[in-house]
Scaffold this motif. Sequence first.
Motif, PDB file in Angstrom:
ATOM      1  N   ASN A  56       0.982  -1.192   0.227  1.00 54.22           N
ATOM      2  CA  ASN A  56      -0.025  -0.174  -0.019  1.00 54.22           C
ATOM      3  C   ASN A  56       0.786   1.224   0.144  1.00 54.22           C
ATOM      4  OD1 ASN A  56      -2.631  -1.027  -0.202  1.00 54.22           O
ATOM      5  ND2 ASN A  56      -2.521  -1.540   2.038  1.00 54.22           N
ATOM      6  N   ASP A  57       1.768   1.391  -1.122  1.00 55.71           N
ATOM      7  CA  ASP A  57       2.855   2.520  -1.080  1.00 55.71           C
ATOM      8  C   ASP A  57       3.404   2.461  -2.471  1.00 55.71           C
ATOM      9  OD1 ASP A  57       4.322   4.502  -0.049  1.00 55.71           O
ATOM     10  OD2 ASP A  57       6.060   3.202   0.478  1.00 55.71           O
ATOM     11  N   MET A 117      -0.987  12.943   7.811  1.00 57.30           N
ATOM     12  CA  MET A 117      -1.247  11.578   7.194  1.00 57.30           C
ATOM     13  C   MET A 117      -2.783  11.600   6.899  1.00 57.30           C
ATOM     14  SD  MET A 117       1.237   9.528   6.903  1.00 57.30           S
ATOM     15  CE  MET A 117       2.913   9.473   7.732  1.00 57.30           C
ATOM     16  N   ASP A 118      -3.202  11.043   5.887  1.00 56.04           N
ATOM     17  CA  ASP A 118      -4.377  10.902   5.186  1.00 56.04           C
ATOM     18  C   ASP A 118      -5.151  12.276   5.077  1.00 56.04           C
ATOM     19  OD1 ASP A 118      -4.326   8.061   5.453  1.00 56.04           O
ATOM     20  OD2 ASP A 118      -5.411   8.072   7.432  1.00 56.04           O
ATOM     21  N   ASN A 172       3.048   3.071   8.114  1.00 55.18           N
ATOM     22  CA  ASN A 172       2.257   1.712   7.884  1.00 55.18           C
ATOM     23  C   ASN A 172       0.723   1.979   8.429  1.00 55.18           C
ATOM     24  OD1 ASN A 172       3.551   0.210   6.121  1.00 55.18           O
ATOM     25  ND2 ASN A 172       4.645  -0.657   7.848  1.00 55.18           N
ATOM     26  N   GLN A 173       0.623   2.579   9.530  1.00 56.65           N
ATOM     27  CA  GLN A 173      -0.554   2.702  10.494  1.00 56.65           C
ATOM     28  C   GLN A 173      -1.704   3.352   9.430  1.00 56.65           C
ATOM     29  OE1 GLN A 173      -0.453   4.522  14.207  1.00 56.65           O
ATOM     30  NE2 GLN A 173      -2.680   4.427  14.734  1.00 56.65           N
ATOM     31  N   GLU A 174      -1.449   4.547   8.870  1.00 57.91           N
ATOM     32  CA  GLU A 174      -2.266   4.917   7.828  1.00 57.91           C
ATOM     33  C   GLU A 174      -2.053   4.819   6.315  1.00 57.91           C
ATOM     34  OE1 GLU A 174      -0.197   6.617  10.010  1.00 57.91           O
ATOM     35  OE2 GLU A 174      -1.324   7.833  11.475  1.00 57.91           O
ATOM     36  N   GLU A 175      -0.998   3.798   6.077  1.00 55.46           N
ATOM     37  CA  GLU A 175      -0.653   3.533   4.714  1.00 55.46           C
ATOM     38  C   GLU A 175      -0.723   4.872   3.722  1.00 55.46           C
ATOM     39  OE1 GLU A 175       0.633   1.109   4.142  1.00 55.46           O
ATOM     40  OE2 GLU A 175      -0.108  -0.606   5.359  1.00 55.46           O
TER      41      GLU A 175
END
Length: 179
Positions: free
Chosen positions: A52-53, A78-79, A102-105
């Motif tokens: 997811n990156d 993030m997001d 990774n938590q928010e991708e």
Amino acid sequence: MYNMLYVKLVFVICCLCRGLAWNNEFDRKQRFSCQNGHAISRMQSYFNNYNNDRRFHFECRRLSGSSQCYWTNWLNKMDQIFDFNCTGKNEFIAGQESYHRNQEEDRRFKFKCCKASGICLKSCTRTGYVNALQAEIDHRVPSDLHVIHGAYSYHCNRNEDRNWKFVECLTEECAVTSV
């Protein structure tokens, strides 16, 4: 005729095999900077569903003269959306830095803005989206006379990816002022 076809085929295979020098690994920090007197002229990127990156690749083009540059602070949380133009009227983007969580991708971004001696910007326009979510990006400025002055991006949680737009300006020579 067959010899020419063979030469073209070998050329295509060589180009495909050499690959691009990607600027980052998935889930890792990314930092790219054009050398002094250059501006980003091309951004390529591809998305990987497992991570997811995105990975990024940039190309630069030379402008006349030397440039004075600075790095922005982080532009987004993030997001979150960012809608950014280099502060100065005649400034252009010459670098990008980001990191992934990774938590928010998602990634946070900052840019390197520069002003080149004797270069003025005019006729700035915003592109449409240069990518679909989770699709490849291969965006070039319209001509050797254009630079990127700004960027807009939003993050879609469903796809865990970002859509991008750019502000591109035409360059022209102008009276040399102190940079």
